[in-house]
Enzyme design. Structure first.
Site, PDB file in Angstrom:
ATOM      1  N   THR A 107      73.434  75.835  25.309  1.00  0.00           N
ATOM      2  CA  THR A 107      72.903  74.692  24.542  1.00  0.00           C
ATOM      3  C   THR A 107      72.718  73.418  25.373  1.00  0.00           C
ATOM      4  OG1 THR A 107      75.074  73.899  23.787  1.00  0.00           O
ATOM      5  CG2 THR A 107      73.968  75.549  22.417  1.00  0.00           C
ATOM      6  N   ILE A 127      86.472  71.234  27.707  1.00  0.00           N
ATOM      7  CA  ILE A 127      87.101  72.564  27.726  1.00  0.00           C
ATOM      8  C   ILE A 127      88.049  72.735  28.921  1.00  0.00           C
ATOM      9  CG2 ILE A 127      85.349  73.876  29.037  1.00  0.00           C
ATOM     10  CD1 ILE A 127      85.608  76.015  26.712  1.00  0.00           C
ATOM     11  N   VAL A 181      79.081  72.475  32.139  1.00  0.00           N
ATOM     12  CA  VAL A 181      80.456  72.945  31.943  1.00  0.00           C
ATOM     13  C   VAL A 181      80.890  73.810  33.139  1.00  0.00           C
ATOM     14  CG1 VAL A 181      79.817  74.961  30.512  1.00  0.00           C
ATOM     15  CG2 VAL A 181      82.041  73.903  30.217  1.00  0.00           C
ATOM     16  N   ASP A 182      79.951  74.530  33.723  1.00  0.00           N
ATOM     17  CA  ASP A 182      80.220  75.363  34.906  1.00  0.00           C
ATOM     18  C   ASP A 182      80.755  74.489  36.050  1.00  0.00           C
ATOM     19  OD1 ASP A 182      80.200  77.661  36.433  1.00  0.00           O
ATOM     20  OD2 ASP A 182      78.029  77.692  36.769  1.00  0.00           O
TER      21      ASP A 182
HETATM   22  N1  AR6 Z   1      83.597  70.887  28.197  1.00  0.00           N
HETATM   23  C1  AR6 Z   1      82.996  71.433  27.121  1.00  0.00           C
HETATM   24  N2  AR6 Z   1      81.660  71.507  26.996  1.00  0.00           N
HETATM   25  C2  AR6 Z   1      80.898  71.017  27.995  1.00  0.00           C
HETATM   26  C3  AR6 Z   1      81.457  70.443  29.171  1.00  0.00           C
HETATM   27  C4  AR6 Z   1      82.872  70.391  29.247  1.00  0.00           C
HETATM   28  N3  AR6 Z   1      83.497  69.860  30.303  1.00  0.00           N
HETATM   29  N4  AR6 Z   1      80.429  70.033  29.970  1.00  0.00           N
HETATM   30  C5  AR6 Z   1      79.279  70.351  29.322  1.00  0.00           C
HETATM   31  N5  AR6 Z   1      79.558  70.931  28.129  1.00  0.00           N
HETATM   32  P1  AR6 Z   1      75.493  73.698  30.115  1.00  0.00           P
HETATM   33  P2  AR6 Z   1      73.937  76.149  29.681  1.00  0.00           P
HETATM   34  C6  AR6 Z   1      78.651  71.451  27.101  1.00  0.00           C
HETATM   35  O1  AR6 Z   1      74.302  73.006  30.618  1.00  0.00           O
HETATM   36  O2  AR6 Z   1      73.034  75.457  28.744  1.00  0.00           O
HETATM   37  C7  AR6 Z   1      74.874  75.191  34.612  1.00  0.00           C
HETATM   38  O3  AR6 Z   1      74.387  74.497  35.700  1.00  0.00           O
HETATM   39  C8  AR6 Z   1      77.287  70.825  26.983  1.00  0.00           C
HETATM   40  O4  AR6 Z   1      77.354  69.668  26.150  1.00  0.00           O
HETATM   41  O5  AR6 Z   1      76.781  73.509  30.825  1.00  0.00           O
HETATM   42  O6  AR6 Z   1      74.451  77.520  29.299  1.00  0.00           O
HETATM   43  C9  AR6 Z   1      75.121  76.681  34.911  1.00  0.00           C
HETATM   44  O7  AR6 Z   1      75.483  76.898  36.257  1.00  0.00           O
HETATM   45  C10 AR6 Z   1      76.478  71.931  26.334  1.00  0.00           C
HETATM   46  O8  AR6 Z   1      76.538  71.835  24.909  1.00  0.00           O
HETATM   47  O9  AR6 Z   1      75.253  75.324  30.073  1.00  0.00           O
HETATM   48  C11 AR6 Z   1      73.804  77.287  34.582  1.00  0.00           C
HETATM   49  O10 AR6 Z   1      72.896  77.215  35.660  1.00  0.00           O
HETATM   50  C12 AR6 Z   1      77.195  73.208  26.750  1.00  0.00           C
HETATM   51  O11 AR6 Z   1      78.374  72.800  27.426  1.00  0.00           O
HETATM   52  C13 AR6 Z   1      73.288  76.457  33.433  1.00  0.00           C
HETATM   53  O12 AR6 Z   1      73.903  75.177  33.577  1.00  0.00           O
HETATM   54  C14 AR6 Z   1      76.390  74.095  27.661  1.00  0.00           C
HETATM   55  O13 AR6 Z   1      75.665  73.322  28.579  1.00  0.00           O
HETATM   56  C15 AR6 Z   1      73.728  77.025  32.101  1.00  0.00           C
HETATM   57  O14 AR6 Z   1      73.181  76.271  31.050  1.00  0.00           O
END
Ligand code: AR6
Length: 180
Positions: free
Chosen positions: A126, A15, A37-38
């Site tokens: 997710t 993203i 992703v954050d």
């Molecule tokens: N582009 C698109 N999607 C992504 C990317 C990217 N660069 N990187 C990961 N994903 P998560 P949550 C997807 O864990 O479950 C963080 O530490 C990944 O495959 O990022 O809402 C925050 O600070 C997954 O399907 O977010 C919070 O503490 C999706 O993004 C916590 O994680 C969400 O995974 C939030 O957890």
């Protein structure tokens, strides 16, 4: 698929490379960054994003689950980032689906308030937060569809569900295909 004047589609990828007006980050309540992703958004977008997040927290405190805030996109190709806080999955016992729906609804409202035309969502909750992907995908798509049915004069013309992992991408492909 299309709802009135808005196109809904999915994409397999990162993203932080997407050039919509705004991308939606799966943040945590501190708004101060994290993994997944954050982490990728703050790394690629640079320190301006964190500066604005800090100011928001100073002003209004941490961000509750289901709520969303908007900052600059910094060095990202997207102009803005909406940071929303998804629910942690606890086996469906804590109204998680409604909280997840609220993330999508509030993000669309913020984009609309700014008169934006395109928005890309990450698959909120997710990853680290453990929400089952199929249930999350169905809720996300249903809530987004509902929004556009109820908002016929929307400024938003394009919604992209950006899926980094193949499992989420396949889920969205099937859901969008079956609704055509
Ligand atoms: N582009 C698109 N999607 C992504 C990317 C990217 N660069 N990187 C990961 N994903 P998560 P949550 C997807 O864990 O479950 C963080 O530490 C990944 O495959 O990022 O809402 C925050 O600070 C997954 O399907 O977010 C919070 O503490 C999706 O993004 C916590 O994680 C969400 O995974 C939030 O957890």
């Amino acid at each position: 698929m299309r709802i009135k004047n808005t196109e809904l589609r999915c994409e397999n990828g990162d993203i932080t490379k997407v050039k919509t007006d705004v991308i939606v980050n799966a943040a945590n309540s501190s708004l101060l960054g994290g993994g997944g992703v954050d982490g990728a958004i703050h790394r690629t977008g640079g320190p301006l994003i964190l500066d604005e997040c800090r100011k928001i927290v100073d002003r209004q405190g941490s961000c509750p689950v289901g709520e969303a805030v908007i900052t600059t996109g910094g060095k990202l190709p997207a102009k803005f980032v909406i940071h929303t806080v998804g629910p942690v999955w606890s086996y469906g016992k804590n109204n998680e689906e409604e909280k997840l729906r609220k993330c999508y609804r509030n993000s669309l409202k913020i984009a609309e308030d700014k008169q934006l035309e395109s928005i890309a969502f990450s698959n909120i909750s997710t990853g680290t937060y453990g929400f089952p992907k199929e249930t999350a995908g169905r809720a996300a798509l249903d809530e987004v569809k509902k929004y556009f049915i109820q908002t016929p004069d929307t400024t938003i013309r394009e919604v992209v569900f950006v899926c980094l992992d193949d499992e989420n991408f396949e889920i969205y492909e099937e859901l969008l295909e079956s609704e055509k």
